[in-house]
Each structure stands twice: as C-alpha cells, then as structure tokens.
Motif scaffolding. Structure first.
Motif, PDB file in Angstrom:
ATOM      1  N   ASP B  83      -7.232  69.537  59.653  1.00  0.00           N
ATOM      2  CA  ASP B  83      -7.446  68.686  60.825  1.00  0.00           C
ATOM      3  C   ASP B  83      -8.014  69.584  61.919  1.00  0.00           C
ATOM      4  O   ASP B  83      -7.264  70.259  62.635  1.00  0.00           O
ATOM      5  CB  ASP B  83      -6.125  68.054  61.264  1.00  0.00           C
ATOM      6  CG  ASP B  83      -6.314  67.005  62.345  1.00  0.00           C
ATOM      7  OD1 ASP B  83      -7.268  67.127  63.157  1.00  0.00           O
ATOM      8  OD2 ASP B  83      -5.513  66.054  62.392  1.00  0.00           O
ATOM      9  N   LYS B  85      -9.570  68.943  64.729  1.00  0.00           N
ATOM     10  CA  LYS B  85      -9.260  68.567  66.122  1.00  0.00           C
ATOM     11  C   LYS B  85      -7.893  69.114  66.522  1.00  0.00           C
ATOM     12  O   LYS B  85      -7.724  69.742  67.556  1.00  0.00           O
ATOM     13  CB  LYS B  85      -9.263  67.032  66.217  1.00  0.00           C
ATOM     14  CG  LYS B  85      -9.536  66.496  67.625  1.00  0.00           C
ATOM     15  CD  LYS B  85      -9.261  65.020  67.771  1.00  0.00           C
ATOM     16  CE  LYS B  85     -10.105  64.126  66.923  1.00  0.00           C
ATOM     17  NZ  LYS B  85      -9.844  62.685  67.138  1.00  0.00           N
ATOM     18  N   ASN B 172      -6.280  59.520  68.356  1.00  0.00           N
ATOM     19  CA  ASN B 172      -6.000  59.543  66.917  1.00  0.00           C
ATOM     20  C   ASN B 172      -6.425  60.863  66.301  1.00  0.00           C
ATOM     21  O   ASN B 172      -7.491  61.381  66.601  1.00  0.00           O
ATOM     22  CB  ASN B 172      -6.751  58.410  66.201  1.00  0.00           C
ATOM     23  CG  ASN B 172      -6.157  57.061  66.525  1.00  0.00           C
ATOM     24  OD1 ASN B 172      -4.941  56.904  66.626  1.00  0.00           O
ATOM     25  ND2 ASN B 172      -7.026  56.066  66.727  1.00  0.00           N
ATOM     26  N   PHE B 173      -5.573  61.365  65.462  1.00  0.00           N
ATOM     27  CA  PHE B 173      -5.920  62.537  64.652  1.00  0.00           C
ATOM     28  C   PHE B 173      -6.002  62.022  63.215  1.00  0.00           C
ATOM     29  O   PHE B 173      -4.997  61.896  62.519  1.00  0.00           O
ATOM     30  CB  PHE B 173      -4.864  63.639  64.802  1.00  0.00           C
ATOM     31  CG  PHE B 173      -4.806  64.223  66.179  1.00  0.00           C
ATOM     32  CD1 PHE B 173      -3.999  63.667  67.168  1.00  0.00           C
ATOM     33  CD2 PHE B 173      -5.585  65.323  66.516  1.00  0.00           C
ATOM     34  CE1 PHE B 173      -3.971  64.192  68.444  1.00  0.00           C
ATOM     35  CE2 PHE B 173      -5.555  65.872  67.792  1.00  0.00           C
ATOM     36  CZ  PHE B 173      -4.748  65.306  68.759  1.00  0.00           C
ATOM     37  N   GLU B 174      -7.243  61.656  62.830  1.00  0.00           N
ATOM     38  CA  GLU B 174      -7.426  60.892  61.587  1.00  0.00           C
ATOM     39  C   GLU B 174      -6.947  61.661  60.368  1.00  0.00           C
ATOM     40  O   GLU B 174      -6.294  61.100  59.490  1.00  0.00           O
ATOM     41  CB  GLU B 174      -8.913  60.525  61.390  1.00  0.00           C
ATOM     42  CG  GLU B 174      -9.452  59.495  62.361  1.00  0.00           C
ATOM     43  CD  GLU B 174      -9.853  60.063  63.705  1.00  0.00           C
ATOM     44  OE1 GLU B 174     -10.087  59.266  64.634  1.00  0.00           O
ATOM     45  OE2 GLU B 174      -9.931  61.316  63.849  1.00  0.00           O
ATOM     46  N   ARG B 175      -7.295  62.927  60.317  1.00  0.00           N
ATOM     47  CA  ARG B 175      -6.955  63.711  59.120  1.00  0.00           C
ATOM     48  C   ARG B 175      -5.443  63.794  58.927  1.00  0.00           C
ATOM     49  O   ARG B 175      -4.956  63.751  57.801  1.00  0.00           O
ATOM     50  CB  ARG B 175      -7.563  65.124  59.245  1.00  0.00           C
ATOM     51  CG  ARG B 175      -7.547  65.918  57.982  1.00  0.00           C
ATOM     52  CD  ARG B 175      -8.369  65.326  56.876  1.00  0.00           C
ATOM     53  NE  ARG B 175      -9.787  65.401  57.130  1.00  0.00           N
ATOM     54  CZ  ARG B 175     -10.707  64.990  56.267  1.00  0.00           C
ATOM     55  NH1 ARG B 175     -10.347  64.443  55.115  1.00  0.00           N
ATOM     56  NH2 ARG B 175     -11.987  65.079  56.538  1.00  0.00           N
ATOM     57  N   SER B 176      -4.697  63.923  60.027  1.00  0.00           N
ATOM     58  CA  SER B 176      -3.241  64.031  59.945  1.00  0.00           C
ATOM     59  C   SER B 176      -2.579  62.667  59.894  1.00  0.00           C
ATOM     60  O   SER B 176      -1.401  62.557  59.564  1.00  0.00           O
ATOM     61  CB  SER B 176      -2.687  64.792  61.151  1.00  0.00           C
ATOM     62  OG  SER B 176      -3.286  66.052  61.263  1.00  0.00           O
ATOM     63  N   GLY B 177      -3.337  61.625  60.301  1.00  0.00           N
ATOM     64  CA  GLY B 177      -2.757  60.286  60.314  1.00  0.00           C
ATOM     65  C   GLY B 177      -1.734  60.110  61.416  1.00  0.00           C
ATOM     66  O   GLY B 177      -0.770  59.353  61.260  1.00  0.00           O
ATOM     67  N   ARG B 179      -1.010  59.698  65.884  1.00  0.00           N
ATOM     68  CA  ARG B 179      -1.599  59.385  67.170  1.00  0.00           C
ATOM     69  C   ARG B 179      -0.726  59.988  68.249  1.00  0.00           C
ATOM     70  O   ARG B 179       0.488  59.724  68.288  1.00  0.00           O
ATOM     71  CB  ARG B 179      -1.691  57.859  67.359  1.00  0.00           C
ATOM     72  CG  ARG B 179      -2.313  57.448  68.679  1.00  0.00           C
ATOM     73  CD  ARG B 179      -2.486  55.932  68.789  1.00  0.00           C
ATOM     74  NE  ARG B 179      -2.905  55.562  70.124  1.00  0.00           N
ATOM     75  CZ  ARG B 179      -4.172  55.659  70.594  1.00  0.00           C
ATOM     76  NH1 ARG B 179      -5.126  56.119  69.807  1.00  0.00           N
ATOM     77  NH2 ARG B 179      -4.461  55.303  71.831  1.00  0.00           N
TER      78      ARG B 179
END
Lengths: 255, 312
Positions: B83, B85, B172-177, B179
């Motif tokens: 991730d 970000k 949102n931190f998409e890779r980690s799933g 928020r």
C-alpha cells in the motif's frame, strides 16, 4: 707451542665475536617487508631470520603503532542490569602485539622478575596508561588483554623460534609470526631481543608496512575521500542488486 | 588454484568468511520476506560476534537492508501487498520521528541516562509487542474464524474507533481495504521513528504490530508495506552513516545483500503460503526470543567487562 697459539687465537676470536655481537645490533631479516592487504587477504606470516651468539636466545615481537582506545566498562546498574557504564581510556595500546619465543618467557627470565619477563603480555599490561574515574586498573587491563587475545591481536607463542645447528660462535634462528586477518594498514615494527643468562644483551628493529591493495584500496579511498558520494553509490548499487535479483526470481515464476 | 573463502573488509578492518556472511544474510532475508522486518535487530549482533565493529555492523546492515527490501518490495508488489499511499505517510512520520528521536538521545546522553533507557526500552518494547502478538494470535488460532478480520468489518464501535472516525480528511486506502484519516498513520509513523532512533533500529518489528493492531491492515499487506517504508528509511541511514561517520562497509553489505536478496524472495513465497495468524505467531515468537536473549545479556555477568563505544 703452535697449538697453544692457535687455541689462544681461537679463544680471543670467540670472546671478540661475543663482545662485538653483544655491542652491535644483531642481524635481522624480515620477509616480507611489506604486507599487501588485498581483496582476499585472510592473514599471512612473517619469517624473521638472524644470527645471535651461541648460548643466547631470540625473542621476536611484532608491534603495531600505539594508539588511544576509548571504551566503556561494564558494571551493574541498580544492582540488577549489566550495562556499559563507565568510560575508560587506554593509552599506548598497540594495534597488534605478538611475541614469539623459543620457550616460555618465565624460563628465559630464569624465574626472575626482569625486563625479559616484561617482554610479553604482562609487561605490555604494565606499560598501558589508563584514564578512568571508577576503575580497578588491574581488572581493566586484564579485561583489555582478554578482549584483544580473543580478537587474535595479542598473542604469546612460546615455541615459535627455532635454531639451526650452531657454528660454534653464533647460531641462526628462524621465527615465524602469524599476522592476524584483523589487520589495518599502517606501520608496524619487528623487534628482536637477544637474551642471555636472564638479561637482554642486544636488540634490533625492522620496520614493516601493511598497505591496502586491490578492492580494499579502491573502497577505502572512496569511503574516506568522498563519503557522501560513497553513501549514495552504496545505496544505488544496493537498489540495483535488489532489483536484479527480484527480476531474476520473477522471470523464473510460471505465468 | 584454490577458491578464496575469505574477503577483507576495508572499513571493518577484518577478514570474513564469504559463505558464512552470505548465509547469515540469506537467513535474515528469509525472515524479512516472511515477516516484513528489516532484520537489523538480528543481523547486527551476529555481525558483531563475527568480529565486525558495532558501528560498522549497524551501518553496513542498513546498506544491505536497502537491497533486500528493494527485492522484497518488488516481490510483494507483484503479489498486491504494497500500500504505497499508507507506506508514504508512515515514512514521512518516521523521518520526522527519527529526527526528534536523535535529539532525545542527545539530551539523554547529556543527562547520562541514555544507555540505561535504551536497554530498558528494548526489553520492554520487545516483550510487550511480542507478548501481545503471541497471545492475540494464539487466541485467534484457537477460535476458528472464516478469514482474518476484513477492513470493512466494524465489530464494535470502540472509543478508539470513534476517535479515528472523527479525525479530519478521511480517505480510502484501497490496497489495505481501510478508511481513515492520514493523521493516524502520520502520528504512528512519528512514534515509531522516535522509538527506532532511540533503539537504533529500522523499526520494522514495531511498525508491523502497529499496522496490524492500530491501523487494522491485513497482515500480508502489512509485510509488503513495511518493507516499502524500511527501504527509504535505510537509504537515508546508509547515506548519513557513510557521509558523517564513514562506517558503511560496502563489501560487507554486498556479501550480505547477495544472501538476503535471495532469502527475501524465498521468504515472500513462504509467507504467501502461511495464514495471517500463523505469520503473527511466528513473528511474535521471534521477537520474544530476541527479547529473552537481550534480557539474558543484561542479567548475566559478561566474561569481559569492557566494550567498544558506539553501535548497539
């Protein structure tokens, strides 16, 4: 009569040789005079040869230049934890100290406390100067000698000198000094002390130089001459190596 | 002509066995690939045992971690475990925290309490992190659950959870799933940076539990993201140590790197096969083992009562 004259002449010659050798610095040959610390250096040996009077013994020492060593003495904190607590500074600590003798130094000294006995590690310990506030000197010196022995830098070898058959007046000796892998570039000294009847009757010195060559020289010049550039290059090389290995592994994976 | 087995290290001023150093790097790289730690807390004491001066061991270790974590980040990136970000936010916090931590050490050194504090911090941190991880993982393994808690789950509205939701700039931190506000990873990064500076480590073994338990990231993403963050931290340390102290021995780092960069690739593959709770309990065991070793060294009288200054 002629026999008497010959005997007298031989006696005078023998006496003169002994006196001459005792007065002059004895012959000392060190091979090699320069130690090359190259890429695959892992220690080497120095061969020391020379001639000493019959009936005497050779003690050979390999010494590094003296320097100051700043260390910390361990002590118990709060009666519980062993930690590095008190600063200790040792002066006149040689980088290397290796003593090679034909037999035990105590035997050479004839069981007396003399300069001969002081040629070894015990003498070195006494010559060290210590700067510390809370230190037992004897304990600190003993710890330093133990540490340096463990590192292979301080040694006493009591069967490292051999003799060739005597010529009657003098004899040739050979000493082999094991130079440790943990060697830094710089100037060193090989010292010969000639011992007779528990006393030092002559001594001699020869300089030896240890120098970096090949990759150690290149990296050392870069690290100390251009440190920031060296750090950046070290990081870049590390990244490239990591990427290469990573890509190699990825290419081996089935698709 | 015989194959040379030893290499002379010009900065360390000593000769080492090539295979032993590569092997050591390989083992530590393996652990890095599995757990996402830099491995410095393992490797530096081993190098000191091999006759490398402590300051050179610590600095050269950072250099090899650059290579190993590059290799590891690439491997985990391909697996979708990085991730970026989140990693960048933790990194920025880590740099700020590291700078503060160095100042803290300077003040403590002047007061004369630095070494005691560092040692106690080490043991307490390792014991707390390792103990908690071990206990938590054991509990989780005993209760069968379908999968590790996903970020979308909000099992209970804890006070900590409510506080996190109130923080500004939620993203949102998409890779980690997950928020959350970027303030949280920044703050935790600063905390880890301070501790890492005090303890003289990269901070991986602190960062990993923080990402798992406080940021609620999935374990496999934690490993990859941690390696990403460690990469940049160690680039900084390598350059600074080489420039200011001349303690980086690149020849030593290269030997370690050859072993660790290979080890970390294998470790990433092994880690993929392990479940999150298995990873956590193994890491916890490793951390506890290191803690006990440190405690032993602190409590038992050493046979030599002198130490060189500097290093760990």
């Amino acid at each position: 009569m002629k026999t008497m004259h010959s005997l007298l002449l031989a006696l005078l010659l023998a006496l003169w040789s002994g006196v001459a050798l005792a007065g002059d610095a004895p012959e000392l040959t060190v091979t090699p005079r320069t130690i090359d610390i190259g890429t695959f250096y892992n220690g080497t040996t120095l061969t020391i040869t020379g001639e000493i009077p019959e009936g005497s013994d050779a003690v050979v020492r390999f010494n590094g230049a003296p320097s100051e060593l700043h260390m910390k003495e361990k002590a118990k904190v709060m009666g519980l934890l062993w930690m590095n607590v008190h600063p200790v500074a040792f002066r006149n600590v040689p980088g290397v100290f290796i003593v090679v003798t034909p037999r035990d130094l105590g035997a050479l000294a004839g069981g007396q406390a003399s300069k001969v006995a002081g040629l070894g590690l015990s003498g070195l310990g006494e010559s060290l100067a210590i700067e510390a506030d809370h230190t037992d000197r004897a304990l600190a010196v003993a710890s330093l000698l133990k540490l340096k022995k463990r590192e292979g830098l301080f040694r006493e070898i009591s069967d490292g000198v051999t003799y060739a058959p005597s010529t009657g007046v003098t004899k040739r000796f050979t000493a082999v000094i094991p130079v440790p892998p943990r060697l830094k570039s710089g100037d060193y000294t090989v010292e010969l002390s000639v011992i007779q009847d528990g006393a030092i009757i002559a001594d001699s010195r020869q300089a030896v130089t240890a120098q970096l060559t090949q990759f150690p020289l290149v990296f050392s010049k870069l690290a100390f001459g251009h440190p920031a550039l060296y750090g950046i290059m070290a990081s870049i090389f590390a990244i490239l190596a990591g990427l290469l290995i990573g890509m190699f592994f990825q290419s081996k994976e089935p698709h | 002509m015989s194959i040379p087995l030893h290499l002379y290290l010009p900065i360390a001023g000593n000769s080492v066995n090539i295979l032993a150093i590569c092997g050591m790097g390989g083992v530590v790289g393996l652990l890095s690939g599995i757990f996402g730690v830099g491995g410095g807390f393992l490797l530096t004491p081993l190098l000191i045992m091999m006759g490398i001066p402590p300051t050179v061991a610590a600095a050269s270790d950072s250099n090899q971690i650059v290579g190993a974590s590059t290799s590891g980040t690439l491997a985990h990136f391909k697996l979708g475990n990085v991730d970026i970000k989140m990693g960048l936010l933790l990194l920025i916090g880590g740099v700020i925290g590291g700078t503060v931590g160095v100042r803290v050490i300077q003040v403590l050194r002047q007061l004369g309490n630095a070494d005691f504090l560092i040692s106690v911090t080490y043991v307490v941190m390792l014991g707390t992190i390792g103990g908690y991880m071990f206990y938590e993982s054991l509990q989780a393994m005993r209760k069968p659950s379908p999968k590790e808690p996903a970020a979308a789950e909000q099992p209970k509205a804890s006070s900590k959870g409510r506080l996190m939701q109130r923080l500004p700039w939620q993203m949102n931190f998409e890779r980690s799933g997950v928020r959350m506000s970027p303030v949280m990873p920044l703050f935790l990064g600063i905390l880890v940076g301070v501790l890492a500076a005090i303890m003289g480590v990269g901070g991986g073994f602190i960062m990993v539990p923080i990402m798992v338990y406080l940021l609620r990231m999935p374990m496999h993403v934690v490993v990859g993201t941690s390696l990403f963050q460690i990469l940049f931290t160690c680039i900084n340390v390598t350059i600074m140590q080489a420039w200011q102290n001349q303690t980086v021995d690149f020849m030593l780092a290269l030997l370690l790197l050859v072993g660790s960069a290979v080890g970390i690739q294998i470790g990433a593959k092994i880690g993929k096969k392990l479940k999150a709770d298995q990873l956590k309990i193994l890491l916890a065991s490793l951390v506890l083992a290191v803690m006990f070793k440190m405690l032993f060294q602190l409590l038992v009288q050493p046979d030599i009562l002198l130490a060189y200054t500097g290093g760990h």
